[in-house]
Write an enzyme that holds these catalytic residues in place. Structure first.
Site, short mmCIF file in Angstrom:
data_model
loop_
_atom_site.label_atom_id
_atom_site.label_comp_id
_atom_site.label_asym_id
_atom_site.label_seq_id
_atom_site.Cartn_x
_atom_site.Cartn_y
_atom_site.Cartn_z
N ASP A 135 -33.75 24.79 1.89
CA ASP A 135 -34.14 24.32 3.08
C ASP A 135 -35.48 24.64 3.50
OD1 ASP A 135 -33.64 26.08 5.76
OD2 ASP A 135 -32.54 26.90 3.71
N HIS A 167 -30.41 23.74 -5.79
CA HIS A 167 -30.12 23.34 -4.49
C HIS A 167 -31.62 23.64 -3.82
CE1 HIS A 167 -28.30 22.12 -0.84
NE2 HIS A 167 -28.89 23.13 -0.05
N ASP A 225 -24.03 23.82 -11.90
CA ASP A 225 -25.42 23.43 -11.98
C ASP A 225 -25.59 21.89 -11.07
OD1 ASP A 225 -28.41 23.45 -12.25
OD2 ASP A 225 -28.38 22.93 -14.34
N GLU A 271 -28.40 27.87 -5.25
CA GLU A 271 -29.42 27.64 -4.19
C GLU A 271 -30.52 28.44 -4.87
OE1 GLU A 271 -30.81 27.13 0.43
OE2 GLU A 271 -28.86 28.04 0.04
#
Length: 551
Positions: free
Chosen positions: A164, A478, A524, A533
């Site tokens: 993020d 991710h 994956d 991530e």
């Protein structure tokens, strides 16, 4: 997901290292052992009379609780001629190709540290430095204090923390500190350039990259009190959009003791590292570290950080700040020589609740222990030094003992396959490398090497946990730009979180059957934030370990 039957470090091995491959089979199909041969794919002319460089038999197959497999070891240590090879059994099972070379990890080491450049926030990533993985300047607007939205501050810059776009003080300090320690231990391996905008300015690129985060961390210090705001992020995680398209308001969350302690420690260490290159910046950081320490002294008992009800970005909650305070006292003592900091380190270092060995963002007392043991003996308190040595080497011995019995030779037990198991894998290796520096031998360095081999594919899944590295790397981390940029390949050098038996996300819950062995619990998938991530503080120890084996 491809799983080669013979697992190996897909980059290869150094000439002088122990070299072990692994054959993993279902327990009900495993024979007593297997015969193998090593095929020469590339080699110096005239060095090999035939395409077969080596033949032999594997060890006996043994059950491996972490993987649920029967695992045999294939010793290829006799290979000492540079070249490209492949292992093959008489039944047709084979390994990926691998190299024997003087320095097979340099490119991966540099990719993993260059990956931090791709995590930069607040600036555009241009083709000259970012190749095809470009994006515009992001998150440049001022951020509001969550406790008083009328107050707006410029906290632009720094690194995006993970998949993020939040930026968090504690994890950032953890990542910078491990990178600085890597540069201190292995300057010859980390002095080269990796093509970032600051390259060629007279400062090593590793320090240049750390400075980009350090300048942000300085902005996160409250100018009045000296305490550190815990994080800056939007209220909700963004969708799969490019960072420059994330226009939601930014909020700065309240001051925390763990952020303040980590900052004081990291900035004191950074002041020492930067002083030979940029003395004025070093002075500025040491002054900021002192102010953060003053806040800690004025706030000896504060609650651990928790997200306010309307905040749903990463929490990084941590109820215990003794470890950050201890680390800060030690680093400030190392940077200044002042006895007041030494006395604080002695007081904090003997507290029963202190974790003296861990190196992660939550429990980071091990950084204080390493720094204290690096001090000249004359500058150490004998009782504290003895206490820290006993705990530190007991943990190193435990890790080496686990590696001696684990099927794939790593330091991870079945219960260690948690969220961020790759961080444990690398931080264990950092611990062992430091232990070997203090007391060479005892199998510490070899256990650390096997953890690096595991990262690059010598693991139960036969998967390199680093994007763009190895024959079979993770492909779908991710990481929001990997989805939003439309580019087929992810930014190279990002370290995946690794197998996680907790399976706290829908893809791993649905895609990994119940009862799967812990070391196989990785999927994956871009949505698998619990297993796949990426974060800055997983890359940092991986850079340390790769540097240790690429000097």
């Amino acid at each position: 997901m491809h799983e080669p039957a013979i697992r190996i470090n897909q980059l290869g091995y150094r000439l002088e290292d122990v070299k072990t491959a692994f054959l993993a089979l279902p327990p009900d199909t495993a024979p007593a052992s297997v015969d193998f041969e090593v095929i020469v794919l590339e080699g110096p002319p005239g060095k090999f009379p035939s395409p077969i460089a080596l033949t032999g038999a594997s060890s006996a197959f043994r059950p491996d609780p972490a993987t649920g497999m029967a695992v045999a070891r294939i010793d290829i240590g006799a290979l000492d001629i540079p070249g490209l090879y492949r292992i093959r059994t008489k039944t047709g099972l084979q390994s990926p190709p691998f190299r024997i070379a003087a320095n097979p990890y340099a490119a991966a080491r540099d990719a993993m540290r260059k990956a931090l450049y791709f995590m930069r926030c607040g600036c555009a990533l241009e083709p000259a430095h970012a190749s095809i993985w470009t994006h515009g300047a992001c998150h440049t607007a001022k951020a509001c204090l969550h406790t008083d939205p009328s107050v707006q501050l410029d906290v632009s810059g720094g690194w995006h923390d993970a998949g993020d776009y939040g930026r968090y003080v504690g994890p950032g300090c953890n990542a910078v500190a491990e990178l600085l320690l890597a540069f201190e231990f292995f300057p010859e391996a980390l002095s080269g350039t990796v093509n970032i905008p600051e390259s060629g300015n007279g400062v090593p690129d590793l320090l240049n990259e750390c400075r980009y985060e350090l300048e942000f961390l300085l902005k996160m210090q409250d100018s009045a009190s000296g305490g550190l705001y815990h994080k800056v992020a939007t209220l909700q995680f963004p969708g799969y959009i490019m960072p420059e398209d994330d226009g939601e308001p930014l909020f700065i969350n309240h001051i925390s003791a763990t952020a303040s302690g980590g900052f004081a420690a990291c900035l004191a260490a950074a002041a020492v590292a930067f002083r030979p290159y940029v003395a004025a910046f070093a002075d500025r950081m040491l002054s900021a570290a002192r102010k953060a320490w003053a806040w800690l002294e004025a706030n000896p008992s504060v609650p651990g950080f928790r997200n306010p009800p309307d905040v749903h970005s990463g929490e990084y909650g941590d109820e215990t700040d003794t470890d950050e305070r201890f680390w800060a006292a030690v680093e400030l003592y190392a940077a200044t020589g002042e006895e007041a900091f030494h006395q604080a380190a002695i007081r904090l270092g003997t507290m029963p609740e202190l974790d003296r060995t861990s190196l992660g963002w939550a429990d980071i007392g091990g950084m204080g222990t390493i720094r204290y043991l690096l001090l000249p003996e004359a500058k150490r308190d004998p009782a504290l030094s003895q206490c820290l040595e006993a705990v530190f080497f007991a943990e190193a011995d435990r890790l080496a003992a686990v590696a001696a019995t684990d099927g794939f030779g790593t330091t991870l037990r079945p219960e260690d396959y948690i969220w961020g198991s790759a961080m444990l894998l690398m931080n264990h290796a950092v611990h062992l490398i430091a232990a070997d520096r203090f007391r060479p031998g005892n199998g510490y360095r070899q256990a650390a090497a096997q953890n690096l081999h595991s990262l690059f594919g010598a693991n139960a899944m036969g998967l390199s946990l680093v994007t763009g590295v190895g024959t079979y790397p993770v492909l779908n981390p991710h990481y929001r730009p990997s989805v939003a940029d439309g580019i087929a390949h992810a930014v190279p050098g990002l370290v995946s979180g690794g197998p996680n038996a907790g399976r706290q996300d829908p893809p791993s819950q649905h895609g990994i059957p119940d009862g799967t062995a812990p070391a196989l619990c990785l999927i994956d998938d871009i949505e698998s934030y619990a297993t796949n991530e990426v974060t800055i503080y997983w890359n940092a120890p991986a850079v340390f370990v790769a540097a240790a084996f690429s000097c």
